[in-house]
Design a protein around this motif. Sequence first.
Motif, PDB file in Angstrom:
ATOM      1  N   ARG A  56      51.749  93.453  26.141  1.00  0.00           N
ATOM      2  CA  ARG A  56      51.748  94.293  27.331  1.00  0.00           C
ATOM      3  C   ARG A  56      50.779  95.466  27.185  1.00  0.00           C
ATOM      4  NH1 ARG A  56      54.272  91.011  30.972  1.00  0.00           N
ATOM      5  NH2 ARG A  56      56.328  90.353  30.237  1.00  0.00           N
TER       6      ARG A  56
ATOM      7  N   ASP B 247      44.804  89.734  38.002  1.00  0.00           N
ATOM      8  CA  ASP B 247      45.750  89.913  39.100  1.00  0.00           C
ATOM      9  C   ASP B 247      47.160  89.869  38.531  1.00  0.00           C
ATOM     10  OD1 ASP B 247      43.874  89.687  41.467  1.00  0.00           O
ATOM     11  OD2 ASP B 247      43.539  87.715  40.571  1.00  0.00           O
ATOM     12  N   GLU B 248      48.103  90.371  39.292  1.00  0.00           N
ATOM     13  CA  GLU B 248      49.497  90.215  38.908  1.00  0.00           C
ATOM     14  C   GLU B 248      49.872  88.735  38.972  1.00  0.00           C
ATOM     15  OE1 GLU B 248      53.933  91.964  40.088  1.00  0.00           O
ATOM     16  OE2 GLU B 248      52.098  92.898  40.877  1.00  0.00           O
TER      17      GLU B 248
ATOM     18  N   LYS C  97      51.216  91.470  34.437  1.00  0.00           N
ATOM     19  CA  LYS C  97      50.472  92.412  35.262  1.00  0.00           C
ATOM     20  C   LYS C  97      49.093  92.619  34.644  1.00  0.00           C
ATOM     21  CE  LYS C  97      54.495  94.939  37.002  1.00  0.00           C
ATOM     22  NZ  LYS C  97      55.152  96.259  37.117  1.00  0.00           N
TER      23      LYS C  97
ATOM     24  N   ASP D 121      48.107  93.141  30.775  1.00  0.00           N
ATOM     25  CA  ASP D 121      48.835  92.281  29.850  1.00  0.00           C
ATOM     26  C   ASP D 121      47.966  91.092  29.459  1.00  0.00           C
ATOM     27  OD1 ASP D 121      50.972  93.961  30.423  1.00  0.00           O
ATOM     28  OD2 ASP D 121      51.900  92.548  31.836  1.00  0.00           O
TER      29      ASP D 121
END
Length: 278
Positions: A27, A142-143, A202, A205
């Motif tokens: 993360r 991108d998420e 996200k 990450d």
Amino acid sequence: MSPFITSPFISEAQFTQFQQDGALCLRNVIPAETLQSLTEALPQAIAAAGPHHFKFGNPEEKGGFFGDVLVWQRVPAFRDFVWTGPLSHVAGALMHSRTVTFYHDFLLIKEGGTSKRTPWHQDQSYWCVDGSQALTVWMPLDEIPLETSLEFVRGSHLWNTLYEAVPFDSASRFNGSRDNRPAVPDIDAARADHEILKWALKPGDCLVFHCRTLHAAPGNINPNRSRRVLSTCWAGDDARYMEIKSDLAPPVKGDNLVAGGPLTCATFPQILPAPTAA
């Protein structure tokens, strides 16, 4: 001082988990300004797509699946990321290596509205790389919700089997069968027999996985959400150039490499330790 590469993002527990599972979620590794630089460079990367790019899709669907390799050779923002970003240290720490060679990058864009799956496969099946110190870092721009994220068969890198490379599309002319390797197991037909790992992500990450970890990804059927990912592939001390009969992906053999010899060359540069100027 240890001769092995270290990273502030890799703890002893994370190293152990990676060795056991073959896949790891990290993360907040990539700084926001780096993500912005890469995202702003995407139009240039797509416009300057190289000779090995692909675009798959279904005619009745809105979206498509675009991929290209060796983007770093054409787009400065991608080159800067390879040489100065944090991933070379992450890779070196998880490979427990004294050196880190950059093998290639792979830009993967699944536009919203495509059902195109990425089939179960191992990355090393497509490579001219022998050895166990090699991995991929899958980094979203991108998420990524859980339902469209990459998934892994936990511990499959320890099965001691290199499987046949499979095409990403039924219409592809890619042939990964010439080395008489075993077929990839039908993981979807026996999911209950395996522990499947996957994470929502996200930007910032990343997922790191061993070159022999079986993995796959679903389509991206949400018409309003793109899934843009930069994968980078790294090799360590024991990586050697390997001649294979099957098609390569990327279809690049480096510069004057010898079977069984080092992988490092101009096309596959050593990033760590940084080469000294002549």
